[in-house]
Every structure is written in structure tokens, then in C-alpha cells.
Design a protein around this motif. Structure first.
Motif, PDB file in Angstrom:
ATOM      1  N   SER A 116       9.474  11.297 -19.151  1.00 12.56           N
ATOM      2  CA  SER A 116       9.049  11.646 -17.796  1.00 12.56           C
ATOM      3  C   SER A 116       7.660  12.272 -17.768  1.00 12.56           C
ATOM      4  O   SER A 116       7.163  12.626 -16.700  1.00 12.56           O
ATOM      5  CB  SER A 116      10.056  12.625 -17.170  1.00 12.56           C
ATOM      6  OG  SER A 116      10.130  13.818 -17.944  1.00 12.56           O
ATOM      7  N   THR A 117       7.022  12.415 -18.935  1.00  7.29           N
ATOM      8  CA  THR A 117       5.751  13.144 -18.994  1.00  7.29           C
ATOM      9  C   THR A 117       4.629  12.420 -18.264  1.00  7.29           C
ATOM     10  O   THR A 117       3.685  13.059 -17.785  1.00  7.29           O
ATOM     11  CB  THR A 117       5.340  13.378 -20.454  1.00  7.29           C
ATOM     12  OG1 THR A 117       5.245  12.108 -21.134  1.00  7.29           O
ATOM     13  CG2 THR A 117       6.370  14.257 -21.169  1.00  7.29           C
ATOM     14  N   ARG A 118       4.691  11.096 -18.153  1.00  2.00           N
ATOM     15  CA  ARG A 118       3.611  10.337 -17.529  1.00  2.00           C
ATOM     16  C   ARG A 118       3.793  10.190 -16.026  1.00  2.00           C
ATOM     17  O   ARG A 118       2.910   9.685 -15.346  1.00  2.00           O
ATOM     18  CB  ARG A 118       3.488   8.958 -18.176  1.00  2.00           C
ATOM     19  CG  ARG A 118       3.143   9.000 -19.658  1.00  2.00           C
ATOM     20  CD  ARG A 118       3.047   7.619 -20.241  1.00  2.00           C
ATOM     21  NE  ARG A 118       1.967   6.852 -19.641  1.00  2.00           N
ATOM     22  CZ  ARG A 118       1.804   5.536 -19.819  1.00  2.00           C
ATOM     23  NH1 ARG A 118       2.667   4.856 -20.542  1.00  2.00           N
ATOM     24  NH2 ARG A 118       0.795   4.913 -19.264  1.00  2.00           N
ATOM     25  N   GLY A 119       4.914  10.626 -15.502  1.00  3.43           N
ATOM     26  CA  GLY A 119       5.134  10.516 -14.061  1.00  3.43           C
ATOM     27  C   GLY A 119       5.568   9.116 -13.673  1.00  3.43           C
ATOM     28  O   GLY A 119       5.439   8.162 -14.430  1.00  3.43           O
ATOM     29  N   ARG A 120       6.071   8.986 -12.449  1.00  3.06           N
ATOM     30  CA  ARG A 120       6.562   7.682 -11.994  1.00  3.06           C
ATOM     31  C   ARG A 120       5.450   6.850 -11.393  1.00  3.06           C
ATOM     32  O   ARG A 120       4.459   7.376 -10.864  1.00  3.06           O
ATOM     33  CB  ARG A 120       7.665   7.879 -10.956  1.00  3.06           C
ATOM     34  CG  ARG A 120       7.181   8.579  -9.704  1.00  3.06           C
ATOM     35  CD  ARG A 120       8.024   8.257  -8.490  1.00  3.06           C
ATOM     36  NE  ARG A 120       7.522   8.931  -7.304  1.00  3.06           N
ATOM     37  CZ  ARG A 120       6.525   8.466  -6.565  1.00  3.06           C
ATOM     38  NH1 ARG A 120       5.912   7.339  -6.898  1.00  3.06           N
ATOM     39  NH2 ARG A 120       6.120   9.129  -5.494  1.00  3.06           N
ATOM     40  N   ASN A 121       5.597   5.535 -11.448  1.00  2.00           N
ATOM     41  CA  ASN A 121       4.730   4.626 -10.692  1.00  2.00           C
ATOM     42  C   ASN A 121       5.555   3.576  -9.956  1.00  2.00           C
ATOM     43  O   ASN A 121       5.012   2.593  -9.464  1.00  2.00           O
ATOM     44  CB  ASN A 121       3.671   3.970 -11.577  1.00  2.00           C
ATOM     45  CG  ASN A 121       4.267   3.099 -12.679  1.00  2.00           C
ATOM     46  OD1 ASN A 121       5.491   2.902 -12.752  1.00  2.00           O
ATOM     47  ND2 ASN A 121       3.417   2.585 -13.549  1.00  2.00           N
ATOM     48  N   LEU A 122       6.892   3.784  -9.895  1.00  2.00           N
ATOM     49  CA  LEU A 122       7.788   2.875  -9.200  1.00  2.00           C
ATOM     50  C   LEU A 122       8.563   3.629  -8.126  1.00  2.00           C
ATOM     51  O   LEU A 122       8.902   4.807  -8.300  1.00  2.00           O
ATOM     52  CB  LEU A 122       8.806   2.262 -10.163  1.00  2.00           C
ATOM     53  CG  LEU A 122       8.341   1.225 -11.173  1.00  2.00           C
ATOM     54  CD1 LEU A 122       9.497   0.864 -12.108  1.00  2.00           C
ATOM     55  CD2 LEU A 122       7.817  -0.026 -10.486  1.00  2.00           C
ATOM     56  N   MET A 126      11.612   5.755 -13.508  1.00  2.00           N
ATOM     57  CA  MET A 126      10.922   5.015 -12.456  1.00  2.00           C
ATOM     58  C   MET A 126       9.483   4.710 -12.849  1.00  2.00           C
ATOM     59  O   MET A 126       8.520   5.101 -12.181  1.00  2.00           O
ATOM     60  CB  MET A 126      10.987   5.765 -11.126  1.00  2.00           C
ATOM     61  CG  MET A 126      12.386   5.883 -10.573  1.00  2.00           C
ATOM     62  SD  MET A 126      13.220   4.278 -10.367  1.00  2.00           S
ATOM     63  CE  MET A 126      12.353   3.615  -8.946  1.00  2.00           C
ATOM     64  N   ARG A 127       9.348   3.974 -13.945  1.00  2.00           N
ATOM     65  CA  ARG A 127       8.033   3.583 -14.434  1.00  2.00           C
ATOM     66  C   ARG A 127       8.022   2.116 -14.842  1.00  2.00           C
ATOM     67  O   ARG A 127       8.994   1.605 -15.421  1.00  2.00           O
ATOM     68  CB  ARG A 127       7.613   4.404 -15.660  1.00  2.00           C
ATOM     69  CG  ARG A 127       7.082   5.782 -15.369  1.00  2.00           C
ATOM     70  CD  ARG A 127       6.296   6.326 -16.547  1.00  2.00           C
ATOM     71  NE  ARG A 127       5.153   5.485 -16.882  1.00  2.00           N
ATOM     72  CZ  ARG A 127       3.980   5.497 -16.243  1.00  2.00           C
ATOM     73  NH1 ARG A 127       3.797   6.327 -15.227  1.00  2.00           N
ATOM     74  NH2 ARG A 127       3.008   4.697 -16.611  1.00  2.00           N
TER      75      ARG A 127
END
Length: 452
Positions: free
Chosen positions: A304-310, A430-431
Motif C-alpha cells: 500500500s506504500t505507493r497509493g492507489r491508482n484504481l 487498488m493498483r
């Protein structure tokens, strides 16, 4: 929102089967006009079509009750359906259920319940949504879309929800067919069946002859939308079991289409007998598609460190991208061979159309074919997951066909996904994650600018 407000067309209940795109030449077309700023109710409609940016940006300015409903829509988009349903129910508790303000709340409940296989709840919410739209002067397309969702959920309501019976992740080969779509073999009710792997299909799909051979249990008739038709007649059915890539599912919902509706106009003929859709991939949590032709389930391997893009709208996945430096959210469709931009993008950014060549585009998908007018954006740079790809000619729809529905601001298809040595769908975090660009497999590429 008052009793006399008219709402823009809402998302239709839809089947996202493989969408094959053929281009033919045509005459010049009109240039889209800029749209006025959206009012708060319009923000919910845009989010239901996958355009969450406006709703997220407006969240700090909304009143507490509408902010609560906005958080419900965003929770549904993160696959947190329990939170979405709780917040939407709380909103309804603050507003009379029969008032027009309840329209977006019932839409959110229908979406979240359907995506989490709570079909009886989805049926009740979709019915309330349709009735409110009719009383609150919703346009015809909105009412028809709610009615399609109502009928589909009604057919599925008596059936038990899909469940994971066993999951021992197994690397599985897949191939690309003549249309460039990924195919692999699945076992349905104990029968081996080749199927297209389509993250953009709301439910799995089979042809009528295949359904009979596999012994699916029919649940009744319904209508859904497709990439090429606004309404397609289907049978709703249930499979006892589906086994794929080490995953065993029970009670898997299917849509059954006539065989002819799954035939596409490609040289030498082309047909699809089965499609594995989004609910199957959701059960895997995280799955990697290697360009070399292997599918690898990786549950629990993401971060989850990179954050979502979806985000999810209904059962459609939308991914954050930048096109020519413009932020957008495109429908992620591994069953679509070409990326494109929708009329909503052209309307919002008419400056991109200046001087572009136009043509006619033929869309072929489940239920038949249709045409629309497009502009071709040459050398369009698309940035996804900190990577950049140059598309030689990106179609921009100037207006939706009367037969087809548009997916938010556009589609991200296999022309982008297949440009990398792998791509990963991580539904736990959610990536969408992209691997190394194929053009960099032998020589290092310069680093890509990152966008947050």
C-alpha cells in the motif's frame, strides 16, 4: 436537489465483453464545446461513470450530509462495500427516502451491493433508484439504465452469492488470439473451456451453445449494455463451480448471449464462446499477466506504500492516467484491444481537437456493431503508473453512437498493457502496476517523470 431537477444520463447496467475496434475513413466532424462547471448532484453522476476527480476535489466544500455520501461513493470505489452501504444508509436516514436527494444514494447502494454479490439488496436499491428517477424527471437513458440493473439483480437475487471454495495459486499459460485478446482454459462445472480473460466484463459470459454444453442453470432473461450496443438481450445463469489458476469458485454468475452476438467481423471469422470477467479476478485479489504468456495469481504480495491508482464504478475499474499532460481516469479493459478517449474527455478539453484529422470508427462487440465519429490524436503520450508510452494515433470520440455507451473519459486497452513485460492488477490495494517497457528490454530507457 429538487423534484424538478433533471439528471444527466446515469451509468447503464452493462456487460463489458471484448470490444474490437476497426477504423474506416470519413469526412471531417464537429468540434466539441466546453461544458459548464458541474453542480454537486452532477459530481455523483460523473463518479458513477468513473470520473471521481471532481467528487474528490469537491469533498472539503460539501455540506456534512453530502460529504458523507461522497465518502460512500469513494468507499465503493475502493471495494469497501460495507462502509459504502453504511454511509449511504446513514444519508438516507437524514433525508426522506422518497425525496429526489435520495437518487444518488440509491445508486451507490445498488452499485456496492451488486459488486459484492448482495443481489437482493441491489435489486431493492435499483428498484428504488428507478422509481425515484421516474418521479424526479430523470432522462430516459437514466431510467432505462436503472431498470436494466433492477432486472439483472432481480434474476440473481434468489441465487447464492459467489464464494471461494479453495485457492492454491497456480501459474497458468495464456495465449493471444487473432484480435490480440488474452485466452486461457478454465474448468466450468467440470468441463474444460477456452475463455477470453476480460477485466472489463462486469460478469462472466458464455454463448448459448456453450451454456448448454456446460450445464449452466438459467435464472431468467434480462438486458445489459455492451461496448457496441446500449441494450443486449441476455439470459442470466449460474455455474456450480469454476476452476482457474488454482482458484475454485462456487455459484458463479454468467450472462448467456446468442452465439451470433459473440461473432465479430474480422477476416476469416472470429467468435468468442466464453469470457472470464471481473468477479473471478476480484476473488484472486492480485494477478500478474506476463507478456510471455503466463498468468500468475499473487494474493497478498502487493503493498500500500505507493497509493492507489484504481477505483471501481459499479463493476468497472478505472485507472488514473495522464494523456498529453491532462489527468484522466480511463476504464481498464483487458478485453479491449485499443485505447481511446470518450466524448466526455473531448467536451472537457476541446483544445486537443484543433487541427486533428477525423474519421469514422467501427465498434464491434457483444450484440453487434456500430459506428461513431472520431478525431485521431497523433503521437499522444499516455502516462500510467510512473511509466510513459507514446500512442501513434489515439482515437478521440466526438460523439457517442446512439447504439453504444461511453465509458467515462475513455478506455485503457491492450495496446498499452501489452507494451510492458508484465502488468499486475492488485485489487487488495487498488493498483494497476506496469512492468518494464518492452522497448527497454535490451537497452535501459530514460527514467519517466512521476506524477502524484
Amino acid at each position: 436537489m429538487t423534484e424538478t431537477n433533471k439528471r444527466p444520463a446515469a451509468r447503464r447496467s452493462r456487460l463489458l465483453a471484448a470490444s474490437l475496434v476497426l477504423l474506416i475513413t470519413g469526412a471531417a466532424g464537429p468540434v466539441a464545446q466546453a461544458e459548464p462547471p458541474m453542480a454537486p448532484p452532477d459530481l455523483f453522476d460523473a463518479a458513477s461513470e468513473g470520473d471521481f476527480a471532481g467528487l474528490e476535489a469537491a469533498l472539503p466544500t460539501l455540506s456534512p450530509d453530502w460529504a458523507q455520501l461522497a465518502r460512500a461513493r469513494l468507499a465503493a470505489g475502493r471495494l469497501d462495500e460495507d462502509t459504502a452501504l453504511s454511509l449511504a444508509d446513514a444519508f438516507l436516514g437524514q433525508h426522506e427516502g422518497g425525496r429526489c436527494e435520495a437518487v444518488p444514494a440509491q445508486a451507490i447502494i445498488a452499485d456496492a451491493a451488486f459488486a459484492s454479490a448482495r443481489y437482493a439488496r441491489a435489486f431493492a436499491a435499483a428498484k428504488a433508484h428507478r422509481e425515484l428517477l421516474q418521479r424526479c424527471h430523470g432522462d430516459t437513458a437514466s431510467v432505462e439504465g436503472a431498470a436494466m440493473m433492477q432486472r439483472l439483480a432481480e434474476r440473481l437475487a434468489p441465487a447464492p452469492p459467489q464464494r471461494v471454495a479453495a485457492f492454491t495459486p497456480a501459474t497458468t499459460p495464456y495465449t493471444r488470439d487473432k484480435a490480440g485478446l488474452p485466452r486461457s482454459y478454465v474448468s466450468i462445472n467440470g468441463h474444460l473451456q477456452e475463455a477470453v480473460l476480460d477485466t472489463g466484463a462486469n460478469l462472466s459470459v458464455v454463448s448459448a451453445s456453450t451454456a448448454r454444453r456446460l450445464g449452466l442453470h438459467p435464472l431468467g432473461k434480462a438486458r445489459v449494455g455492451s461496448s457496441s450496443r446500449a441494450g443486449v438481450a441476455v439470459q442470466v445463469a449460474m455455474a456450480d463451480t469454476l476452476h482457474f489458476a488454482g482458484l475454485t469458485l462456487e455459484n458463479v454468475a454468467f450472462l448467456i448471449l446468442d452465439d451470433a452476438q459473440l461473432e465479430m467481423p474480422l477476416p476469416g471469422g472470429y467468435r468468442i464462446d466464453a469470457i472470464v470477467g471481473f468477479p473471478v479476478f476480484r476473488a484472486m485479489q492480485r494477478v500478474r499477466f506476463d507478456h510471455a504468456g503466463t498468468l500468475v495469481p499473487e494474493p497478498g504480495a502487493g503493498s500500500s506504500t505507493r497509493g492507489r491508482n484504481l477505483l471501481l464504478a459499479g463493476s468497472d475499474l478505472f485507472v488514473d492516467v495522464r494523456v498529453g499532460g491532462i489527468a484522466a481516469q480511463l476504464h481498464l479493459d483487458s478485453g479491449g484491444n485499443n485505447s481511446s478517449l470518450a466524448p466526455a474527455f473531448a467536451t472537457r478539453h476541446p483544445e486537443i481537437l484543433q487541427g486533428l484529422a477525423t474519421s469514422r470508427q467501427r465498434l464491434a462487440g457483444a450484440g453487434g456493431a456500430t459506428e461513431r465519429e472520431i478525431a485521431l490524436w497523433p503521437q499522444a503520450r499516455m502516462e500510467v503508473d510512473d511509466h510513459s508510452i507514446m500512442l501513434p494515433a489515439l482515437p478521440v470520440a466526438l460523439g457517442a453512437s446512439g447504439d453504444a455507451r461511453s465509458r467515462g473519459q475513455g478506455v485503457l486497452g491492450n495496446d498499452v498493457l501489452n507494451a510492458f513485460d508484465h502488468w499486475t492488477l492488485d485489487l487488495e490495494h487498488m493498483r494497476l502496476e506496469l512492468g518494464t517497457p518492452l522497448e527497454c528490454s535490451e537497452a535501459p530507457c530514460p527514467s519517466t517523470k512521476q506524477h502524484t
